[in-house]
Design a protein around this motif. Structure first.
Motif, PDB file in Angstrom:
ATOM      1  N   UNK A  99       0.856  -1.185   0.000  1.00  0.00           N
ATOM      2  CA  UNK A  99       0.000   0.000   0.000  1.00  0.00           C
ATOM      3  C   UNK A  99       0.891   1.234   0.000  1.00  0.00           C
ATOM      4  N   UNK A 100       1.336   1.618  -1.205  1.00  0.00           N
ATOM      5  CA  UNK A 100       2.220   2.780  -1.314  1.00  0.00           C
ATOM      6  C   UNK A 100       1.488   4.072  -0.955  1.00  0.00           C
ATOM      7  N   UNK A 101       0.194   4.109  -1.149  1.00  0.00           N
ATOM      8  CA  UNK A 101      -0.571   5.316  -0.825  1.00  0.00           C
ATOM      9  C   UNK A 101      -0.490   5.637   0.664  1.00  0.00           C
ATOM     10  N   UNK A 130      -4.553  10.727  -0.475  1.00  0.00           N
ATOM     11  CA  UNK A 130      -3.808   9.460  -0.423  1.00  0.00           C
ATOM     12  C   UNK A 130      -4.426   8.489   0.593  1.00  0.00           C
ATOM     13  N   UNK A 131      -4.923   9.008   1.701  1.00  0.00           N
ATOM     14  CA  UNK A 131      -5.579   8.142   2.674  1.00  0.00           C
ATOM     15  C   UNK A 131      -6.851   7.533   2.092  1.00  0.00           C
ATOM     16  N   UNK A 132      -7.573   8.323   1.340  1.00  0.00           N
ATOM     17  CA  UNK A 132      -8.787   7.812   0.709  1.00  0.00           C
ATOM     18  C   UNK A 132      -8.466   6.715  -0.297  1.00  0.00           C
ATOM     19  N   UNK A 133      -7.342   6.857  -1.001  1.00  0.00           N
ATOM     20  CA  UNK A 133      -6.926   5.823  -1.933  1.00  0.00           C
ATOM     21  C   UNK A 133      -6.378   4.589  -1.225  1.00  0.00           C
ATOM     22  N   UNK A 147      -6.271  -1.162   2.052  1.00  0.00           N
ATOM     23  CA  UNK A 147      -6.024  -1.669   3.405  1.00  0.00           C
ATOM     24  C   UNK A 147      -7.147  -2.611   3.837  1.00  0.00           C
ATOM     25  N   UNK A 148      -8.380  -2.254   3.523  1.00  0.00           N
ATOM     26  CA  UNK A 148      -9.506  -3.131   3.845  1.00  0.00           C
ATOM     27  C   UNK A 148      -9.420  -4.438   3.070  1.00  0.00           C
ATOM     28  N   UNK A 149      -8.964  -4.379   1.827  1.00  0.00           N
ATOM     29  CA  UNK A 149      -8.819  -5.585   1.020  1.00  0.00           C
ATOM     30  C   UNK A 149      -7.757  -6.514   1.608  1.00  0.00           C
TER      31      UNK A 149
END
Length: 305
Positions: free
Chosen positions: A14-16, A58-61, A66-68
């Motif tokens: 998760x680079x975002x 970026x957190x929204x992306x 993260x949930x996945x």
């Protein structure tokens, strides 16, 4: 045929999330420097606000990814408490939508691609010794919904495949309960003798309003088992002889005695069949061939059955 669905590498790091941490640091730095610099405050405020906006983008992306990744850890077991209201709801859904199988999703091609990508990546969760099965399969889809099987399909063969401890017997509990609530006859052949399956079936019969529908047959526990008369229904006397001789040890030196007993029982039971009378084990025990089986017959039935 090429699908219109865009291909995404779902299991990459998760680079975002790292990017949002950098933008957060920049926002804090710009805000802190405003107290130590003689430059106009408006420049630091705009810089800090811009960094904050980028951080939230970026957190929204990062949140969906993260949930996945989090769904790969599996889900807790859902405990269902059957009540009269729940039973009525199951009966209604059975008639309208079919047999309820639980929650899940229909496996599509993109799910297979996601599973393939996961197996090739380093994000596959470590298998726990306490939990059986592959819980990461639930992470292939974001939303799960109730699954139903049409009642017309239940008249055909259905195969349930799974490793030990993956939930096959609990699925059988669900299927048996719904069949009992539909007032359908249910015959369960359980070589393992699962106690929970038997108790859940009894509870389903009680919820249906007739606990006496539950009947259990187990030769090893005659006190808790119903009695079956093996001589009740037959077409030929040779069928009864085969059932009785089957109680004798077979193979080796016992094979000739078993064959002799079967032949003699066939001849002794034939006159009763001509007279239209039903034989019983007490009658068989008085015959010559019955003496060969004495001590083995009453295991399954009482002498007067």
């Amino acid at each position: 045929m090429i699908s219109d669905r865009p291909y995404l590498q779902n299991w990459r790091p998760i680079y975002e999330l790292s990017s949002s941490a950098v933008w957060f640091s920049a926002m804090i730095t710009a805000y802190t420097l405003s107290f130590f610099s003689s430059l106009p405050l408006i420049g630091f405020v705009l810089t800090s606000a811009s960094c904050g906006v980028m951080m939230f983008i970026r957190l929204r992306q990062a949140l969906p990814r993260w949930q996945q990744h989090r769904r790969l850890k599996g889900k807790k077991l859902a405990l269902l408490k059957l009540t009269e209201k729940k039973c009525h709801s199951l009966q209604t859904k059975n008639q309208e939508q079919g047999v309820w199988l639980g929650w899940g999703f229909e496996w599509q091609r993109h799910h297979g691609q996601r599973a393939w990508d996961l197996l090739r990546s380093d994000n596959l969760p470590t298998k726990s010794e306490k939990n059986m099965g592959a819980g990461w399969i639930h992470g292939m889809e974001e939303h799960e919904e109730p699954l139903y099987q049409p009642l017309e399909q239940t008249q055909m063969h259905t195969m349930v495949i799974g490793v030990p401890g993956s939930g096959k017997t609990r699925l059988f509990d669900l299927l048996v309960t719904q069949a009992v609530l539909r007032n359908e006859p249910v015959i369960i052949v359980d070589p393992k003798g699962d106690h929970d399956l038997a108790s859940h079936t009894l509870r389903s019969c009680e919820l249906s309003g007739n606990q006496y529908r539950f009947m259990k047959f187990h030769p090893g526990f005659p006190a808790n088992s119903i009695r079956i008369n093996l001589l009740q229904n037959f077409n030929r006397s040779s069928e009864l002889a085969s059932r009785i001789s089957g109680l004798m040890p077979s193979g080796g030196d016992n094979a000739p005695f078993q064959a002799f007993a079967q032949l003699e029982e066939t001849g002794d039971l034939f006159p009763l069949q001509l007279l239209g009378e039903l034989p019983n084990l007490e009658y068989v025990a008085r015959l010559g061939g019955g003496r060969l089986l004495k001590g083995r017959i009453p295991i399954l039935c009482s002498p007067k059955s």
